[in-house]
Scaffold this motif. Structure first.
Motif, PDB file in Angstrom:
ATOM      1  N   ARG A 272       0.859  -1.003  -0.199  1.00 10.34           N
ATOM      2  CA  ARG A 272      -0.127  -0.069   0.467  1.00 10.34           C
ATOM      3  C   ARG A 272       1.105   1.307  -0.169  1.00 10.34           C
ATOM      4  O   ARG A 272       0.492   1.809  -0.521  1.00 10.34           O
ATOM      5  N   LEU A 273       2.120   1.015   0.812  1.00  2.04           N
ATOM      6  CA  LEU A 273       2.845   2.377   0.290  1.00  2.04           C
ATOM      7  C   LEU A 273       3.326   2.358  -0.809  1.00  2.04           C
ATOM      8  O   LEU A 273       3.418   3.487  -1.459  1.00  2.04           O
ATOM      9  N   PHE A 274       3.875   1.595  -1.418  1.00  4.20           N
ATOM     10  CA  PHE A 274       4.731   1.483  -2.377  1.00  4.20           C
ATOM     11  C   PHE A 274       3.802   2.200  -4.013  1.00  4.20           C
ATOM     12  O   PHE A 274       3.778   2.902  -4.852  1.00  4.20           O
ATOM     13  N   GLU A 275       1.999   1.520  -4.025  1.00  5.88           N
ATOM     14  CA  GLU A 275       1.352   2.200  -4.465  1.00  5.88           C
ATOM     15  C   GLU A 275       0.941   3.551  -4.439  1.00  5.88           C
ATOM     16  O   GLU A 275       0.428   4.629  -5.260  1.00  5.88           O
ATOM     17  N   ARG A 276       1.672   4.040  -3.028  1.00  3.08           N
ATOM     18  CA  ARG A 276       1.232   5.599  -3.306  1.00  3.08           C
ATOM     19  C   ARG A 276       2.134   6.696  -3.434  1.00  3.08           C
ATOM     20  O   ARG A 276       2.558   7.678  -3.343  1.00  3.08           O
ATOM     21  N   LEU A 277       3.771   6.230  -3.472  1.00  2.00           N
ATOM     22  CA  LEU A 277       5.125   6.396  -3.556  1.00  2.00           C
ATOM     23  C   LEU A 277       4.821   7.447  -4.849  1.00  2.00           C
ATOM     24  O   LEU A 277       4.992   6.128  -5.941  1.00  2.00           O
ATOM     25  N   PRO A 278       5.559   8.294  -6.068  1.00  2.00           N
ATOM     26  CA  PRO A 278       6.155   8.263  -7.461  1.00  2.00           C
ATOM     27  C   PRO A 278       6.887   7.489  -7.423  1.00  2.00           C
ATOM     28  O   PRO A 278       7.755   6.691  -6.973  1.00  2.00           O
ATOM     29  N   ASP A 279       7.094   6.797  -9.075  1.00  2.00           N
ATOM     30  CA  ASP A 279       7.924   6.401  -9.195  1.00  2.00           C
ATOM     31  C   ASP A 279       9.400   6.260  -9.454  1.00  2.00           C
ATOM     32  O   ASP A 279       9.972   5.514  -9.157  1.00  2.00           O
ATOM     33  N   GLU A 280       9.358   7.566  -8.807  1.00  2.00           N
ATOM     34  CA  GLU A 280      10.772   8.616  -8.835  1.00  2.00           C
ATOM     35  C   GLU A 280      11.599   8.060  -7.430  1.00  2.00           C
ATOM     36  O   GLU A 280      12.894   7.691  -7.303  1.00  2.00           O
ATOM     37  N   VAL A 281      10.371   7.841  -6.732  1.00  2.00           N
ATOM     38  CA  VAL A 281      10.692   7.803  -4.798  1.00  2.00           C
ATOM     39  C   VAL A 281      10.998   6.145  -5.061  1.00  2.00           C
ATOM     40  O   VAL A 281      11.927   5.478  -4.190  1.00  2.00           O
ATOM     41  N   LEU A 282       9.742   5.723  -5.543  1.00  2.00           N
ATOM     42  CA  LEU A 282       9.903   4.049  -5.564  1.00  2.00           C
ATOM     43  C   LEU A 282      11.338   4.331  -6.215  1.00  2.00           C
ATOM     44  O   LEU A 282      11.469   2.295  -5.704  1.00  2.00           O
ATOM     45  N   GLY A 283      11.571   4.034  -7.140  1.00  2.00           N
ATOM     46  CA  GLY A 283      12.982   3.119  -8.173  1.00  2.00           C
ATOM     47  C   GLY A 283      13.866   3.803  -7.661  1.00  2.00           C
ATOM     48  O   GLY A 283      14.995   3.102  -6.982  1.00  2.00           O
ATOM     49  N   ARG A 309       9.360  18.482   0.635  1.00  2.00           N
ATOM     50  CA  ARG A 309       9.222  19.099   0.215  1.00  2.00           C
ATOM     51  C   ARG A 309       8.405  19.160  -1.574  1.00  2.00           C
ATOM     52  O   ARG A 309       7.614  20.351  -2.387  1.00  2.00           O
ATOM     53  N   GLU A 310       9.613  18.080  -1.938  1.00  2.00           N
ATOM     54  CA  GLU A 310       8.705  18.085  -3.240  1.00  2.00           C
ATOM     55  C   GLU A 310       8.031  16.805  -4.119  1.00  2.00           C
ATOM     56  O   GLU A 310       7.053  17.042  -4.366  1.00  2.00           O
ATOM     57  N   TYR A 311       7.213  15.861  -2.749  1.00  2.00           N
ATOM     58  CA  TYR A 311       6.633  14.927  -2.698  1.00  2.00           C
ATOM     59  C   TYR A 311       5.871  14.673  -1.702  1.00  2.00           C
ATOM     60  O   TYR A 311       4.789  13.377  -2.078  1.00  2.00           O
ATOM     61  N   GLY A 312       5.604  15.510  -0.493  1.00  2.00           N
ATOM     62  CA  GLY A 312       4.634  15.367   0.537  1.00  2.00           C
ATOM     63  C   GLY A 312       4.586  13.872   0.840  1.00  2.00           C
ATOM     64  O   GLY A 312       3.779  13.996   1.428  1.00  2.00           O
ATOM     65  N   LEU A 313       6.008  13.513   0.986  1.00  2.00           N
ATOM     66  CA  LEU A 313       5.835  12.299   1.486  1.00  2.00           C
ATOM     67  C   LEU A 313       6.756  13.101   2.808  1.00  2.00           C
ATOM     68  O   LEU A 313       7.638  13.852   2.992  1.00  2.00           O
TER      69      LEU A 313
END
Length: 340
Positions: A272-283, A309-313
């Motif tokens: 569920r965490l991975f599903e909500r991560l932007p591709d560049e963060v997951l990668g 700042r950039e991804y709201g994480l």
């Protein structure tokens, strides 16, 4: 930023920005509270030797090792017994600098002056530990966590090879293996390889798999430590309470499947965490950490302020876990938003 300081910072950030994705919860007991078994209502007599044999059977270790299996109240308690003994024998001690600050607190309280090595973004054995480094007659102990948090994975085959090579260079070298995050049965292949050297002390407890901290654990001494009556006596002189022994017996027998359930829930939360991560963060999360079973820590090679700042994480800076020069951060999958 220390752990307590980060917790205050986290609460302020979440209050100020409700849409911020909380990937910084670390309290697994709070997150998985519905899975935690209740303590038994009745108090039957349970003997430490029986629990030691039950623990060995569970992890497919020889029952004749029962005289090496020191019953304690968990890994922290086990180290609290081991470290004063290391001080008495004037041992060198190496600790991971970015795993668990309590390692250093316990060591210094015992009068030790531990050296350190980093594990982020990958375990980096310091020069004196590399194969080919000089050895003398002084006892030397290296503490490894396998699997390691916040690295979120097990030692690789190459990393185990390097540690074994270092052990072989001196009969005075030994390992302390913290296996508390290993939810599988038997223990991981790397842990078993290191045990097979005959030079490792293994520490384990019901803290993570059964969600009961500071209750019951086992310190499996190596052959060399087993011959030391004073060390074994130190464990026997400070046992778990009868209530803790009774709870441990109930956990190992009536709730033997709980570590698998904990692992399944953690795997679901990770997805569920991975599903909500932007591709560049997951990668940016190493594959070995992303696919390791039973973990809820995921290192990412992006600074925590950048993620916010950039991804709201909201992520944990690596320094929260101890001294670290790595600029990356740690994501976790324990917040309520990743639950069922």
């Amino acid at each position: 930023m220390r752990f307590e300081e980060f917790q205050e910072f986290r609460q302020r950030q979440l209050s100020a920005a409700p849409l911020l994705l909380d990937a910084a919860e670390t309290n697994v007991y709070r997150a998985l509270a519905p899975l935690r078994p209740a303590p038994p209502a009745d108090l039957s007599t349970v003997h430490r030797c029986d629990l030691a044999r039950a623990w060995l059977r569970r992890f497919e270790l020889p029952e004749e090792w029962s005289r090496r299996a020191m019953v304690c109240r968990g890994v922290r308690h086990g180290l609290g017994v081991l470290f004063p003994w290391l001080r008495a024998v004037q041992a060198r001690l190496w600790l991971p600098s970015d795993v668990y600050p309590v390692y250093f607190e316990l060591a210094r309280a015992a009068g030790l002056a531990p050296a350190s090595y980093p594990t982020l973004p990958a375990p980096l054995l310091p020069a004196p530990l590399l194969p080919g480094s000089p050895a003398d007659d002084r006892p030397e102990y290296l503490l490894l966590a396998n699997p390691s948090k916040p690295l979120g994975r097990y030692l690789s085959e190459a990393e185990c090879d390097a540690v074994i090579s270092w052990l072989r260079e001196s009969p005075h070298r030994h390992l302390l293996i913290d296996s508390v995050y290993d939810l599988g049965t038997p223990f991981a292949v790397g842990t078993r390889r290191l045990l097979d050297t005959g030079r490792a002390v293994l520490l384990h407890s019901v803290t993570k798999g059964w969600l009961w901290p500071r209750t019951f654990g086992v310190v499996l001494l190596g052959p060399a430590q087993t011959e030391l009556a004073d060390l074994a006596e130190a464990f026997r002189a400070d046992p778990p309470t009868p209530a803790q022994l009774g709870l441990a017996d109930r956990l190992l027998t009536e709730h033997s499947d709980l570590p698998r359930q904990v692992g399944d829930e953690l795997a679901a939360r990770a997805e569920r965490l991975f599903e909500r991560l932007p591709d560049e963060v997951l990668g940016a999360i190493p594959t070995a950490s992303r696919t390791s079973p039973g973990t809820y820590f995921f290192p990412v090679d992006i600074p925590a302020p950048t993620l916010q700042r950039e991804y709201g994480l909201l992520a944990l800076p690596a320094g929260v876990f101890g001294e670290s020069r790595w600029s990356g951060s740690i994501l976790t999958s324990l917040a309520n938003g990743f639950g069922t």
